[in-house]
Design an enzyme around this catalytic site. Structure first.
Site, PDB file in Angstrom:
ATOM      1  N   CYS A 382       0.801  -1.281   0.090  1.00 37.52           N
ATOM      2  CA  CYS A 382       0.039   0.139   0.094  1.00 37.52           C
ATOM      3  C   CYS A 382       0.686   1.323  -0.044  1.00 37.52           C
ATOM      4  O   CYS A 382       1.380   1.635  -0.999  1.00 37.52           O
ATOM      5  CB  CYS A 382      -1.016  -0.037   1.197  1.00 37.52           C
ATOM      6  SG  CYS A 382      -2.361   1.011   0.895  1.00 37.52           S
ATOM      7  N   HIS A 511      -3.449  -5.062   0.018  1.00 36.05           N
ATOM      8  CA  HIS A 511      -2.755  -5.449   1.385  1.00 36.05           C
ATOM      9  C   HIS A 511      -2.909  -7.013   1.257  1.00 36.05           C
ATOM     10  O   HIS A 511      -3.795  -7.776   1.843  1.00 36.05           O
ATOM     11  CB  HIS A 511      -3.572  -4.933   2.623  1.00 36.05           C
ATOM     12  CG  HIS A 511      -3.408  -3.309   2.996  1.00 36.05           C
ATOM     13  ND1 HIS A 511      -2.299  -3.148   3.591  1.00 36.05           N
ATOM     14  CD2 HIS A 511      -4.156  -2.606   2.696  1.00 36.05           C
ATOM     15  CE1 HIS A 511      -2.351  -1.748   3.880  1.00 36.05           C
ATOM     16  NE2 HIS A 511      -3.400  -1.252   3.212  1.00 36.05           N
ATOM     17  N   GLU A 513      -1.358  -8.922   2.903  1.00 33.89           N
ATOM     18  CA  GLU A 513      -1.418  -9.683   4.146  1.00 33.89           C
ATOM     19  C   GLU A 513      -2.680 -10.097   4.896  1.00 33.89           C
ATOM     20  O   GLU A 513      -2.629 -10.883   5.582  1.00 33.89           O
ATOM     21  CB  GLU A 513      -0.273  -8.753   5.220  1.00 33.89           C
ATOM     22  CG  GLU A 513      -0.972  -7.408   5.511  1.00 33.89           C
ATOM     23  CD  GLU A 513      -0.897  -6.261   4.569  1.00 33.89           C
ATOM     24  OE1 GLU A 513      -0.630  -6.550   3.413  1.00 33.89           O
ATOM     25  OE2 GLU A 513      -1.118  -5.184   5.049  1.00 33.89           O
TER      26      GLU A 513
HETATM   27  N1  GLN Z   1      -1.629   6.655   2.949  1.00 33.96           N
HETATM   28  C1  GLN Z   1      -1.835   6.066   1.758  1.00 33.96           C
HETATM   29  C2  GLN Z   1      -3.357   6.241   1.210  1.00 33.96           C
HETATM   30  O1  GLN Z   1      -4.179   6.906   1.920  1.00 33.96           O
HETATM   31  C3  GLN Z   1      -1.632   4.585   1.970  1.00 33.96           C
HETATM   32  C4  GLN Z   1      -2.561   3.862   2.905  1.00 33.96           C
HETATM   33  C5  GLN Z   1      -2.300   2.756   3.340  1.00 33.96           C
HETATM   34  O2  GLN Z   1      -1.127   2.222   3.272  1.00 33.96           O
HETATM   35  N2  GLN Z   1      -3.144   1.903   4.017  1.00 33.96           N
HETATM   36  O3  GLN Z   1      -3.668   6.018  -0.087  1.00 33.96           O
END
Ligand code: GLN
Length: 537
Positions: A382, A511, A513
């Site tokens: 992410c 994600h 994970e």
């Molecule tokens: N801050 C980033 C976004 O909002 C990544 C979010 C995250 O890693 N879950 O897109």
């Protein structure tokens, strides 16, 4: 349908989530259809608005529900994906009742807490059970016996037991300390927590006795007498180094048999073979693989840190143990990396996990540059994907000011940006449950490492973010060598990037994970750990 309520006593953090997940697994393996529900006392509508340092990771379900780490335990133990019916916060429960009141759906009645809130709790339990066609619904009550916040859940439990005396069970998890100055296990706090339950009209049927050691017969007898239970219903739950051992410990204490007997359900058909094999592999793994997680949620020491990244840690473990490797996971403070990136030479693989905001970001970008330039396997999750794109734009294309508009809204090279629909939500202060959430399909490009790892081209993965890869810079980034390995089916959203000519450099907007399980390790993590293992230090 049968119901098992699970409460905790004496202290928080004694593993109610793991216990609920373990009992669910044991009953499932006994041939029953189960569904666990987490009932949380707080007033947040969901866990999405809570700080991970305080509350641990936000675990996202396929349907986009933002829950807490206990749902992660349930999914990992059951190897099943759950949905919004498997979680209810007190906030969400009150919200439904209050909305109905405003719509005059209560016909002018006085809307009392007991009856209306308790009915809402019970109807959510029924709904979850019916939706899953469950034989047994397990209800984990957040909080600790004796506190004010969770009494309505306990009251709902009492009312259901009155209505269906043969179908409702209560399992209480309590704690027996061994104060170092005494060196003796003390049962009084556990006796008191049962008394607290009794005072709200609940008599537990089974006690899971948590302690650093197993209970001896003397302690079991003492607890049995003071709580009015049979000694067989007091089951030792000593500390274990690997949480997946917990169901095996319960089995050793005949927990499944006791539960089935009390609920008058058929005798167990046990099938814990795969589970036992996994636990054995964990115990026997010796060859180490050293992984560094570069993050910023370090504020309150290791405990909170591991809670904030629990699914990442679990995913590394699942991938490692399934290859008979022992992961050695280190927390690397991104602010320290900024001063001294060569500190990363100790790791065979580097992960930059999800995150928000500007603190620690420059250090994470430094870590990514180090991994890219020194051929250290890198997995970005992410934010870790967004920052890898920025690193590439800055250091390969030479766009020094490349950034995400989350941090620098004025940059000339916003390689990560916010889309109009998300911008609108931010302007309206509409934050709760409004990110790009839950399962989204992704198509993997041919001849990419990601495609090879998954062994298929169409995948579905879970998201939780607002910002996206900016297609305005796509062509230049691709020409400079960035591989767009995965996109949304319409090609508009970039979901996976990779770098060729590197042992492993893969980063995902989603994600992965969140979908890794001990008996089904995630292919991205499997590939990453495999590459890490081949890195010589
Ligand atoms: N801050 C980033 C976004 O909002 C990544 C979010 C995250 O890693 N879950 O897109």
């Amino acid at each position: 349908m049968k119901y098992i309520f699970i409460s905790g006593g004496v202290i928080s953090g004694i593993g109610k989530g793991i216990a609920t997940a373990s009992i669910s697994l044991l009953l499932k393996k006994a041939g029953l259809k189960v569904t666990p529900i987490k009932m949380d006392p707080y007033l947040n509508i969901d866990a999405g608005t809570m700080n991970p340092i305080i509350h641990g990771e936000v675990f996202v379900l396929d349907d986009g529900t933002e829950t807490d780490q206990d749902l992660g335990h349930y999914e990992r133990f059951l190897n099943e994906s759950l949905d919004k019916t498997n979680i209810a916060t007190q906030g969400a429960i009150y919200n439904s009742v209050l909305q109905r009141e405003r719509n005059l759906e209560y016909d002018g009645e006085c809307v009392d807490v007991v009856t209306y809130i308790t009915n809402e709790i019970l109807s959510r339990i029924q709904e979850a059970g019916r939706g899953k066609n469950a034989d047994v619904v397990l209800i984990e009550i957040g909080g600790t016996a004796g506190e004010y916040q969770n009494v309505l859940f306990l009251e709902a439990n009492r009312l259901l037991k009155l209505k269906k005396p043969n179908d409702v069970l209560h399992v209480h998890i309590t704690y027996l300390p061994i104060p170092p100055s005494l060196g003796e296990m003390k049962s009084k706090p556990a006796q008191m927590s049962v008394r607290d339950l009794n005072s709200v009209g609940i008599q537990p049927d089974i006690i899971l006795a948590r302690s650093s050691q197993s209970l001896d017969q003397m302690r079991i007898k003492k607890l049995a007498i003071s709580t009015g239970l049979e000694p067989e219903d007091i089951i030792s739950a000593p500390d274990v180094s690997n949480v997946y051992e917990v169901p095996l410990k319960y089995e050793a204490g005949n927990l499944t048999k006791r539960i089935l007997k009390k609920l008058k359900l058929r005798q167990p058909k046990k099938d814990m073979i795969e589970w036992r094999q996994y636990v054995k592999r964990v115990e026997e793994a010796k060859d180490e693989v050293k992984i560094g997680i570069v993050g910023k949620y370090f504020a309150s020491g290791h405990f909170t840190l591991s809670d904030a990244y629990i699914s990442v840690i679990e995913a590394i473990k699942h991938a490692s143990y399934n290859q008979d490797l022992k992961p050695v996971i280190s927390w690397v403070d991104s602010e320290k990396v900024l001063q001294n990136p060569t500190m990363l030479k100790e790791y065979q693989g580097i992960i930059v996990p999800g995150g928000f905001g500007s603190r620690g970001v420059e250090g994470k970008i430094k870590a990514i540059a180090y991994a890219r330039e020194n051929n250290i396997p890198y997995l970005g999750l992410c934010y870790g994907m967004q920052l890898a794109t920025i690193e590439f734009a800055r250091n390969v294309l030479g766009w020094e000011d490349a950034n995400t508009t989350e941090i620098d809204p004025e940059t000339k090279h916003p390689v990560i940006h916010i889309m109009n629909d998300q911008q609108k939500k931010l302007l309206e202060h509409n934050y709760g449950g409004t990110m790009r959430l839950g399962a989204w399909d992704c198509v993997l490009a041919a001849k990419t490492l990601s495609r090879e790892l998954y062994g298929k081209s169409k995948i579905s993965e879970r998201h939780r973010h607002r910002y996206e890869f900016n297609n305005a810079f796509k062509n230049q980034l691709v020409r400079a060598g960035l591989v767009l390995a995965g996109t949304s089916p319409d090609g508009k959203l970039v979901e996976v990037i990779e770098l060729p000519n590197h042992p492993f450099f893969v980063a995902t907007q989603f994600h992965p994970e969140l979908k890794s399980r001990p008996l089904a390790p995630h292919p991205m993590f499997v590939g990453f750990v495999k590459a890490a293992r081949q890195t010589t230090l």
